[in-house]
Design a protein around this motif. Structure first.
Motif, mmCIF file in Angstrom:
data_model
loop_
_atom_site.group_PDB
_atom_site.id
_atom_site.type_symbol
_atom_site.label_atom_id
_atom_site.label_comp_id
_atom_site.label_asym_id
_atom_site.label_seq_id
_atom_site.Cartn_x
_atom_site.Cartn_y
_atom_site.Cartn_z
ATOM 1 N N THR A 30 -39.195 -25.288 12.952
ATOM 2 C CA THR A 30 -40.105 -26.031 11.640
ATOM 3 C C THR A 30 -41.588 -26.608 12.731
ATOM 4 O OG1 THR A 30 -37.983 -27.032 10.746
ATOM 5 C CG2 THR A 30 -40.406 -28.551 11.333
ATOM 6 N N GLY A 31 -42.682 -26.955 11.863
ATOM 7 C CA GLY A 31 -44.056 -26.892 12.679
ATOM 8 C C GLY A 31 -44.887 -26.739 11.356
ATOM 9 N N ASP A 32 -45.345 -26.031 10.610
ATOM 10 C CA ASP A 32 -46.395 -25.616 9.984
ATOM 11 C C ASP A 32 -45.737 -25.763 8.448
ATOM 12 O OD1 ASP A 32 -48.715 -24.944 10.806
ATOM 13 O OD2 ASP A 32 -48.501 -22.668 11.101
ATOM 14 N N ASP A 33 -44.183 -26.249 8.163
ATOM 15 C CA ASP A 33 -43.139 -26.220 6.853
ATOM 16 C C ASP A 33 -42.202 -26.442 8.057
ATOM 17 O OD1 ASP A 33 -42.569 -26.262 4.610
ATOM 18 O OD2 ASP A 33 -42.591 -24.488 3.671
ATOM 19 N N TRP A 34 -41.135 -26.792 6.973
ATOM 20 C CA TRP A 34 -39.446 -26.632 7.535
ATOM 21 C C TRP A 34 -39.176 -25.234 8.296
ATOM 22 C CZ3 TRP A 34 -37.608 -31.593 8.964
ATOM 23 C CH2 TRP A 34 -38.429 -32.725 7.978
ATOM 24 N N GLU A 35 -38.260 -25.729 8.797
ATOM 25 C CA GLU A 35 -37.257 -23.955 9.283
ATOM 26 C C GLU A 35 -36.391 -23.847 7.976
ATOM 27 O OE1 GLU A 35 -34.000 -22.838 11.073
ATOM 28 O OE2 GLU A 35 -34.324 -24.336 9.513
ATOM 29 N N ASN A 36 -36.477 -24.278 6.826
ATOM 30 C CA ASN A 36 -35.552 -23.457 6.083
ATOM 31 C C ASN A 36 -36.356 -22.543 5.291
ATOM 32 O OD1 ASN A 36 -36.578 -25.734 5.044
ATOM 33 N ND2 ASN A 36 -34.237 -26.518 3.943
ATOM 34 N N ALA A 37 -37.641 -22.987 4.905
ATOM 35 C CA ALA A 37 -38.114 -22.682 3.724
ATOM 36 C C ALA A 37 -39.779 -21.095 5.158
ATOM 37 C CB ALA A 37 -39.747 -23.560 3.818
ATOM 38 N N THR A 53 -41.216 -37.470 16.173
ATOM 39 C CA THR A 53 -40.554 -37.406 14.888
ATOM 40 C C THR A 53 -41.694 -38.159 14.152
ATOM 41 O OG1 THR A 53 -40.232 -40.281 15.039
ATOM 42 C CG2 THR A 53 -38.936 -38.399 15.978
ATOM 43 N N VAL A 54 -41.682 -38.292 12.298
ATOM 44 C CA VAL A 54 -42.027 -38.876 11.012
ATOM 45 C C VAL A 54 -42.837 -39.880 11.129
ATOM 46 C CG1 VAL A 54 -42.945 -39.132 8.679
ATOM 47 C CG2 VAL A 54 -41.592 -36.819 9.687
ATOM 48 N N ALA A 55 -41.964 -40.523 12.067
ATOM 49 C CA ALA A 55 -41.959 -42.171 12.327
ATOM 50 C C ALA A 55 -43.664 -42.501 13.615
ATOM 51 C CB ALA A 55 -40.962 -43.341 11.913
ATOM 52 N N LEU A 56 -42.758 -41.545 14.359
ATOM 53 C CA LEU A 56 -43.653 -41.713 15.556
ATOM 54 C C LEU A 56 -45.184 -40.977 15.398
ATOM 55 C CD1 LEU A 56 -40.973 -40.765 18.701
ATOM 56 C CD2 LEU A 56 -42.330 -42.604 18.395
ATOM 57 N N MET A 57 -45.399 -40.152 14.438
ATOM 58 C CA MET A 57 -46.285 -39.506 14.000
ATOM 59 C C MET A 57 -47.182 -40.638 13.286
ATOM 60 S SD MET A 57 -47.650 -35.539 12.573
ATOM 61 C CE MET A 57 -47.435 -34.977 14.199
ATOM 62 N N TRP A 92 -54.045 -32.373 10.343
ATOM 63 C CA TRP A 92 -52.851 -31.278 9.403
ATOM 64 C C TRP A 92 -51.858 -31.349 10.389
ATOM 65 C CZ3 TRP A 92 -51.762 -28.060 6.078
ATOM 66 C CH2 TRP A 92 -50.814 -27.096 6.416
ATOM 67 N N LYS A 93 -50.798 -31.947 9.353
ATOM 68 C CA LYS A 93 -49.223 -31.955 9.538
ATOM 69 C C LYS A 93 -48.125 -31.283 8.888
ATOM 70 C CE LYS A 93 -50.767 -36.057 8.342
ATOM 71 N NZ LYS A 93 -52.034 -35.956 8.142
ATOM 72 N N GLY A 94 -48.577 -30.408 9.207
ATOM 73 C CA GLY A 94 -47.780 -29.601 8.983
ATOM 74 C C GLY A 94 -46.406 -29.978 7.743
ATOM 75 N N ALA A 95 -45.012 -29.755 8.693
ATOM 76 C CA ALA A 95 -43.815 -30.052 7.246
ATOM 77 C C ALA A 95 -44.448 -31.610 7.313
ATOM 78 C CB ALA A 95 -42.812 -29.615 8.152
ATOM 79 N N GLY A 138 -46.455 -33.207 6.010
ATOM 80 C CA GLY A 138 -47.501 -33.946 5.021
ATOM 81 C C GLY A 138 -48.970 -33.140 4.844
ATOM 82 N N GLY A 139 -48.691 -32.035 5.504
ATOM 83 C CA GLY A 139 -49.935 -31.221 5.573
ATOM 84 C C GLY A 139 -51.720 -31.643 5.700
ATOM 85 N N LEU A 140 -52.351 -31.340 5.122
ATOM 86 C CA LEU A 140 -54.017 -32.193 5.128
ATOM 87 C C LEU A 140 -53.960 -33.199 4.414
ATOM 88 C CD1 LEU A 140 -55.792 -29.152 4.530
ATOM 89 C CD2 LEU A 140 -55.581 -30.188 6.312
#
Length: 368
Positions: free
Chosen positions: A76-83, A113-117, A129-132, A134-136
């Protein structure tokens, strides 16, 4: 399908036992010293798709006859791992390269985590850019757990992911080919950090690490240029993983950082690629993204280091203190580097033969 935790634990335990057995197996002198006819590469990436820099990074590897890709690994990074995994597997089918394994990896960073970011943005300002997560756009509606696989516009892949996890796959490959496997990293380094923690000999048993990231002194660029391009997302998304990776005992580390912003995928350049219509070039043209050729350039350097025209040696680490510089790269000259932190020497690419890179990429894309 994710296995129930008991079965997953059993599979991981069995796989780790297999790796440990492999580590203790004597390697013949011929295996240890023999050089493969092709350079061996594993690419680890956060394959946002369809199209774009992440997916396009596989082209300089797949189309180079001197490179053998042992596999691709995903986190996972730019998108979620499964996608990401699904987009990559579908592209490999389109390129008739579906025999190359894709090993799924980390769904979440080691600590971030999302909460920490969200908290970091509140304290120190918005991350472009927050990737998976929230993107831009805004992180406020980002899912905290991986959502179900969405419908892919290019169609769902028929090829399944490998049964082995990314970290264990990489460990197994470097021990099957000691000191021959280049790890090309173009996303967050979570999978590499997991491999290093599972097997402390992993980095030293690989040939080298080449990675896209480690941007330096980009504050003014965020004001006078594109703030997104000045953000070091691969490091910011999982700083602890980057720190673990860059302080591991690699024989060589090559950094493709600021230079990766210097060459753009333009509409005219994509039209040049699509002058020879194939399934691959049609796909690239359909999902064209006007972005710097970040990962494509790093992949090309991995495949052909002679592209490098200028570089500099430095000692590098990633800041993991919870402050404004969390996830940012820092460099030192040799005589000032903090030895207690186990920072290691890296080669920072400063200039490449851009014309040859662009000419080769057109030919490579058209050849698949």
């Amino acid at each position: 399908m994710r296995l129930p935790i008991s079965l997953s634990a059993l599979r991981i335990t069995t796989a780790v036992a297999s790796v440990l057995a492999l580590l203790s197996t004597p390697v013949s002198r011929a295996q240890a010293e023999g050089a493969s006819e092709q350079a061996l590469v594993i690419e680890d990436n956060d394959f946002l798709g369809p199209g774009g820099s992440d997916i396009q990074s596989v082209i300089p590897l797949l189309a180079n006859p001197h490179i053998k890709v042992l596999g691709f690994t995903v986190s996972t990074g730019d998108d979620w791992e499964n996608a990401e995994s699904a987009h990559l597997r579908r592209f490999l089918e389109i390129a008739h390269k579906s025999d190359i394994p894709v090993a799924d990896g980390a769904i979440y960073p080691l600590i971030n985590t999302v909460a920490l970011m969200k908290l970091r943005e509140q304290e120190f300002g918005r991350i472009p850019w927050k990737g998976a997560w929230g993107g831009l756009g805004s992180i406020d509606k980002a899912a905290e757990t991986q959502p179900a696989l969405p419908k892919l516009p290019e169609g769902a892949p028929k090829t399944a992911a490998a049964s082995e996890s990314a970290a264990l796959f990489m460990i197994r490959m470097v021990h099957e080919h000691p000191h021959q496997v280049t790890i090309f990293e173009a996303g967050p380094m979570t999978n590499l950090a997991l491999a290093i923690r599972l097997d402390p000999t992993f980095a030293a048993t690989a040939k080298q690490l080449v990675f896209m990231g480690g941007l330096l002194d980009t504050n003014m660029m965020s004001i006078t240029g594109n703030a997104d391009f000045a953000s070091d997302f691969n490091m910011i998304f999982d700083p602890e993983a980057a720190h673990i990776t860059l302080t591991a005992p690699w024989a060589n580390i090559t950094v493709v950082g600021n230079i990766s912003n210097d060459v753009m995928m333009t509409k005219d350049y994509m039209a040049k690629i699509n002058q020879k219509p194939t399934a691959v070039t049609s796909y690239l043209s359909k999902y064209y993204s006007p972005l710097p050729m970040w990962d494509e350039m790093a992949a090309a350097i991995t495949a052909d280091p002679s592209l490098i025209q200028q570089s500099v040696k430095a000692y590098m680490d990633i800041d993991i203190s919870k402050g404004i510089h969390y996830g940012h790269a820092h460099v030192w000259p040799k005589d000032l580097a903090p030895r207690a932190m186990h920072v290691r020497e890296v080669t920072i690419v400063q200039k490449i033969d851009a014309d040859r890179f662009l000419t080769s990429f057109v030919q490579q894309a058209q050849s698949l």
